[in-house]
Write an enzyme that holds these catalytic residues in place. Structure first.
Site, PDB file in Angstrom:
ATOM      1  N   THR A 104     -15.376  55.236  22.315  1.00 20.03           N
ATOM      2  CA  THR A 104     -15.792  54.056  21.575  1.00 20.03           C
ATOM      3  C   THR A 104     -14.935  53.945  20.324  1.00 20.03           C
ATOM      4  OG1 THR A 104     -18.043  54.001  22.423  1.00 20.03           O
ATOM      5  CG2 THR A 104     -17.675  52.981  20.293  1.00 20.03           C
TER       6      THR A 104
ATOM      7  N   TYR B 106     -18.434  59.609  20.385  1.00 22.56           N
ATOM      8  CA  TYR B 106     -18.128  59.252  19.009  1.00 22.56           C
ATOM      9  C   TYR B 106     -17.462  60.499  18.430  1.00 22.56           C
ATOM     10  CZ  TYR B 106     -21.250  55.188  19.179  1.00 22.56           C
ATOM     11  OH  TYR B 106     -21.841  53.986  19.475  1.00 22.56           O
TER      12      TYR B 106
ATOM     13  N   HIS C 114     -19.745  45.510  21.013  1.00 21.54           N
ATOM     14  CA  HIS C 114     -20.854  46.414  20.676  1.00 21.54           C
ATOM     15  C   HIS C 114     -22.170  45.644  20.564  1.00 21.54           C
ATOM     16  CE1 HIS C 114     -20.898  50.759  19.495  1.00 21.54           C
ATOM     17  NE2 HIS C 114     -22.138  50.462  19.179  1.00 21.54           N
TER      18      HIS C 114
ATOM     19  N   LYS D 271     -13.364  51.768  24.761  1.00 25.45           N
ATOM     20  CA  LYS D 271     -14.443  50.775  24.631  1.00 25.45           C
ATOM     21  C   LYS D 271     -14.374  50.095  23.259  1.00 25.45           C
ATOM     22  CE  LYS D 271     -19.480  50.359  25.037  1.00 25.45           C
ATOM     23  NZ  LYS D 271     -19.823  49.903  23.675  1.00 25.45           N
TER      24      LYS D 271
ATOM     25  N   SER E  83     -24.468  58.544  26.063  1.00 20.68           N
ATOM     26  CA  SER E  83     -23.954  58.435  24.702  1.00 20.68           C
ATOM     27  C   SER E  83     -23.973  59.784  23.999  1.00 20.68           C
ATOM     28  CB  SER E  83     -24.801  57.445  23.897  1.00 20.68           C
ATOM     29  OG  SER E  83     -24.453  57.473  22.527  1.00 20.68           O
TER      30      SER E  83
END
Length: 368
Positions: free
Chosen positions: A173, A147, A266, A242, A123
């Site tokens: 995402t 992100y 999520h 995602k 992540s």
């Protein structure tokens, strides 16, 4: 820049194999040792937590038919995804801030994932640097989840680092342009007790002492097919979108060049009142019709759940919270223990359902 005051946070430190009877019990055991703010962040959902609960209830809508004359022995759960041969049809999902579960942070998770032998998803909101995570991975395969910053040039810099680190795919995402209404975090006045070195360049601060709302507000809050195209053209890596929950979004992602769609809500942490992730999977898979791989997460706790997801059109699934509970309880060895549990449990289900291979599972009919 004045260094931010470090918040006292007493994450677990023990490294040991753990006994896993089922992963639901892991949550109860982890609750006893992970500080409340960190545990509620990991385990909680948004608002009334309807969607969090629905992720579990949704599994009850489909049942597995036992096959007893199928000539099956020693089922083979191996498969492949985007050029990687993996021994099981599950990988590690991208989750922020593993340091809330254990002091080894993402490096501990990475070591457990690598030792078991599957793909690690890193992540952008990791509490560890790429170099620290690599100490655990030791060259094992990894995908990178981004992100996005509001600044395309910063996004490109982060992608450059992820590629240099060895990422073979980029996970965009798309369902988190702002934080869900996570009331437990609000009540706890939760802030991250450590920084987020990968994205700190576009945060006002390192990430330490910051709330999730604060961090999300500094990220890009408008995601479109253009972002898929930009990431694909710049990275020259497969882009997986995602947060897909409708066939229309799956088709839009593929149309923009995505080479994978990731069905997920999520973990019930974003829009409350949405369906359970499993409820949306079959319709999306039918629309995708094999054009690209379908990855699935949210609510997987048993081998039966993996089986049902694959039989409903997923190519692989991703595991989240249970792995972090294993990290909390036993560090990297706890992570490995949880992954081994899922492997054993899936093989048992495959045997009892008369399916020798993953392809057999995909061709299996579930009972409504």
């Amino acid at each position: 820049m004045v260094e931010q005051e470090k918040i006292a946070y007493d994450a677990p430190t023990e490294v040991k194999d753990i006994h896993v009877v089922n992963t639901y019990e892991l949550e109860d055991r982890a609750r006893e040792i992970v500080p409340k703010g960190g545990f509620d962040y990991i385990s909680g959902g948004s608002a009334d937590e309807y969607t969090l609960r629905q992720n579990q209830k949704a599994w009850e809508t489909k049942r597995i038919l036992p096959r007893v004359l199928a000539d099956v022995e020693f089922p083979d759960p191996s498969t492949s995804i985007l050029g990687h041969d993996i021994k099981v049809p599950f990988i590690m999902a991208p989750i922020a801030a593993h340091g809330l579960a254990h002091q080894t942070k993402e490096a501990g998770t990475a070591k457990g994932v690598a030792d078991f032998g599957t793909i690690m998803s890193i992540s952008a909101y990791s509490g560890a640097k790429f170099e620290e995570i690599e100490e655990g991975l030791q060259g094992s395969p990894r995908w990178f989840q981004i992100y996005m910053s509001k600044d395309d040039e910063l996004n490109k810099n982060i992608i450059d680092e992820a590629k240099a680190d060895g990422a073979t795919a980029i996970i965009l995402t798309a369902d988190s342009t702002l934080s869900g209404n996570r009331e437990k975090d609000i009540r706890n006045e939760f802030v991250y007790p450590f920084g987020m070195p990968i994205v700190s360049r576009y945060l006002t601060g390192s990430g330490a002492n910051m709330s999730l709302n604060n961090i999300y507000s500094q990220s890009k809050q408008k995601i479109s097919p253009r972002d898929v195209r930009v990431l694909k053209e710049y990275s020259e890596l497969p882009i997986i979108v995602k947060g897909i929950q409708t066939p229309d979004d799956a088709m839009a992602a593929i149309g923009a060049g995505a080479e994978g769609v990731w069905v997920s809500n999520h973990g019930g942490r974003q829009l409350d009142g949405a369906p359970g992730s499993f409820e949306t999977l079959e319709g999306i898979s039918k629309a995708v019709a094999g054009r690209v791989p379908v990855i699935f997460d949210s609510g997987i706790r048993r081998g039966e759940h993996i089986f049902k997801a694959l039989a409903s059109g997923a190519d692989i699934v991703a595991l989240g919270r249970p792995v972090l509970y294993g990290l909390a309880l036993g560090g990297w060895k706890g992570v490995r223990s949880v992954l081994e549990y899922f492997e054993t449990d899936l093989e048992r289900v495959m045997q009892l359902a008369g399916t020798q291979t993953i392809e057999d599972i995909k061709n299996a009919q579930l009972f409504d």
